[in-house]
Design a protein around this motif. Structure first.
Motif, PDB file in Angstrom:
ATOM      1  N   UNK A   1      16.650  10.388  13.878  1.00  0.00           N
ATOM      2  CA  UNK A   1      16.598  11.889  13.538  1.00  0.00           C
ATOM      3  C   UNK A   1      15.506  12.449  14.439  1.00  0.00           C
ATOM      4  N   UNK A   2      15.413  13.853  14.348  1.00  0.00           N
ATOM      5  CA  UNK A   2      14.537  14.443  15.357  1.00  0.00           C
ATOM      6  C   UNK A   2      13.123  14.175  14.668  1.00  0.00           C
ATOM      7  N   UNK A   3      12.983  13.959  13.278  1.00  0.00           N
ATOM      8  CA  UNK A   3      11.568  13.472  12.747  1.00  0.00           C
ATOM      9  C   UNK A   3      11.180  12.174  13.281  1.00  0.00           C
ATOM     10  N   UNK A   4      12.186  11.335  13.051  1.00  0.00           N
ATOM     11  CA  UNK A   4      11.999   9.721  13.436  1.00  0.00           C
ATOM     12  C   UNK A   4      11.828   9.456  14.908  1.00  0.00           C
TER      13      UNK A   4
ATOM     14  N   UNK B   1       0.726  -1.160   0.035  1.00  0.00           N
ATOM     15  CA  UNK B   1       0.032   0.076  -0.032  1.00  0.00           C
ATOM     16  C   UNK B   1       0.865   1.394   0.144  1.00  0.00           C
ATOM     17  N   UNK B   2       2.275   1.185   0.172  1.00  0.00           N
ATOM     18  CA  UNK B   2       3.031   2.196   0.226  1.00  0.00           C
ATOM     19  C   UNK B   2       2.950   3.219  -0.876  1.00  0.00           C
ATOM     20  N   UNK B   3       2.894   2.823  -2.081  1.00  0.00           N
ATOM     21  CA  UNK B   3       2.704   3.987  -3.291  1.00  0.00           C
ATOM     22  C   UNK B   3       1.419   4.615  -3.004  1.00  0.00           C
TER      23      UNK B   3
ATOM     24  N   UNK C   1      10.072   1.625  11.702  1.00  0.00           N
ATOM     25  CA  UNK C   1      11.210   2.552  11.491  1.00  0.00           C
ATOM     26  C   UNK C   1      12.240   2.233  10.260  1.00  0.00           C
ATOM     27  N   UNK C   2      12.501   0.845   9.972  1.00  0.00           N
ATOM     28  CA  UNK C   2      13.554   0.684   9.165  1.00  0.00           C
ATOM     29  C   UNK C   2      13.130   0.910   7.753  1.00  0.00           C
ATOM     30  N   UNK C   3      11.914   0.627   7.326  1.00  0.00           N
ATOM     31  CA  UNK C   3      11.296   0.420   6.018  1.00  0.00           C
ATOM     32  C   UNK C   3      10.493   1.777   5.707  1.00  0.00           C
ATOM     33  N   UNK C   4       9.784   2.412   6.744  1.00  0.00           N
ATOM     34  CA  UNK C   4       8.924   3.324   6.221  1.00  0.00           C
ATOM     35  C   UNK C   4       9.242   4.750   6.915  1.00  0.00           C
ATOM     36  N   UNK C   5      10.174   4.771   7.666  1.00  0.00           N
ATOM     37  CA  UNK C   5      10.529   6.204   8.309  1.00  0.00           C
ATOM     38  C   UNK C   5      11.826   6.677   7.732  1.00  0.00           C
ATOM     39  N   UNK C   6      11.974   7.778   6.962  1.00  0.00           N
ATOM     40  CA  UNK C   6      13.161   8.502   6.558  1.00  0.00           C
ATOM     41  C   UNK C   6      14.299   8.627   7.532  1.00  0.00           C
TER      42      UNK C   6
END
Length: 332
Positions: free
Chosen positions: A93-96, A39-41, A80-85
């Motif tokens: 990072x601050x966003x993650x 569903x990611x796209x 975290x590994x696949x769907x968070x930059x």
């Protein structure tokens, strides 16, 4: 307990089989990952956990807090590994960090809520089991009390019959017979008076077996029927006197109304009239003699019936007609 509540009380499942719970948890996490991957796209940025939250909640609901927590860690790591930059990396990072903090807060809240719900269900199931055990014990004690009261009255009746053997006077022997019979009637009434819940039985439910017992004790093939409203009832204090009066009326019909006959019919009709209850005991016997008066009859049974009716602020009468009708009127 309904089937749904019974199933909820058994949660979490597979408590003695953790391998099964872990296997299902991994399957749910894998399914959540696969759905999120395909569903990611189609999803806008910012929804890394959208398919993982249901997997954590379902796992916690089915298998408890420990396996649910393991599911939360695995699902969080996958997201975290696949769907968070930056993708395919555990760089923080601050966003993650913000996204992970939000995830931890949500799944921790969900797991705790599920855990508290399951603990509440367990306490409720244990309380229901205790209540069931108490109800069984109360029913046992109630029936035992009824049995003992009835037995004590039967013993008293038997003692009167033993005393009768030492008495030679005919009137005294008759009085002892009548006393023993009445004690036996009271014993049968006390056995049938109350439901297990402690509420008084309806009049019809109380009188039908009692009148059958009186007829059986007479040894005559008398047909007896009780008609009326099943819900009609008197107070517990009045139930025993009312039942005694009806039993006396039935016994009087058998003894006097059917004297010289081998069979007969007695109809008992129960009905409410305004603020009173009327009970008619009607037989098809030989009827009453001209000018019959209960007070002047000299019958101990009828005198007892009239006295008990007066104590209930009611009235007991014998009415002429085809056969005879004993009528008891008492306050409802």
């Amino acid at each position: 307990m309904t089937k749904s509540s019974d199933w909820l009380a058994r949660l979490p499942l597979a408590q003695g089989r953790p391998v099964l719970g872990v296997a299902v948890m991994l399957a749910l996490a894998g399914t959540a990952f696969a759905v999120r991957w395909f569903a990611d796209p189609m999803l806008p940025p910012g929804f890394p956990y959208v398919t993982f939250f249901p997997a954590v909640i379902i796992t916690s609901f089915l298998f408890g807090v420990q396996i649910g927590s393991a599911s939360a860690v695995i699902c969080g790591a996958l997201a975290w590994y696949f769907f968070i930059p930056p993708f395919r990396s555990f760089d923080l990072t601050i966003a993650s960090a913000f996204a992970l903090t939000f995830y931890v807060f949500v799944v921790a809240t969900d797991i705790l809520l599920v855990h508290w719900m399951q603990r509440a269900n367990h306490r409720l199931a244990a309380e229901r089991e205790r209540n069931r055990a108490l109800a069984d014990t109360r029913e046992l004690l109630f029936r035992e009390l009824q049995h003992r009261v009835s037995n004590n009255l039967q013993v008293a009746a038997a003692l009167l019959m033993l005393q009768k053997r030492r008495v030679t006077d005919g009137e005294a022997r008759t009085a002892l017979d009548e006393g023993a019979r009445r004690l036996g009637v009271i014993g049968r009434i006390s056995r049938q008076l109350y439901h297990v819940e402690g509420t008084t039985r309806g009049l019809r439910a109380l009188l039908e077996p009692l009148c059958d017992d009186v007829v059986d004790a007479s040894g005559k093939p008398v047909t007896i029927t009780v008609t009326g409203d099943h819900d009609l009832a008197v107070t517990s204090d009045a139930a025993v006197p009312v039942a005694l009066i009806v039993a006396e009326a039935v016994a009087n019909s058998i003894e006097h109304g059917f004297a010289g006959r081998e069979q007969g019919r007695i109809d008992i009709d129960l009905r409410r009239e305004g603020s009173s209850i009327r009970i008619d005991v009607r037989d098809d016997g030989r009827g009453l003699p001209e000018g019959f008066d209960v007070a002047a009859s000299g019958s101990l049974g009828l005198s007892i019936a009239a006295m008990l009716a007066e104590q209930l602020n009611g009235r007991f009468d014998l009415l002429p007609g085809q056969g005879a009708t004993a009528r008891l009127t008492v306050p409802a």
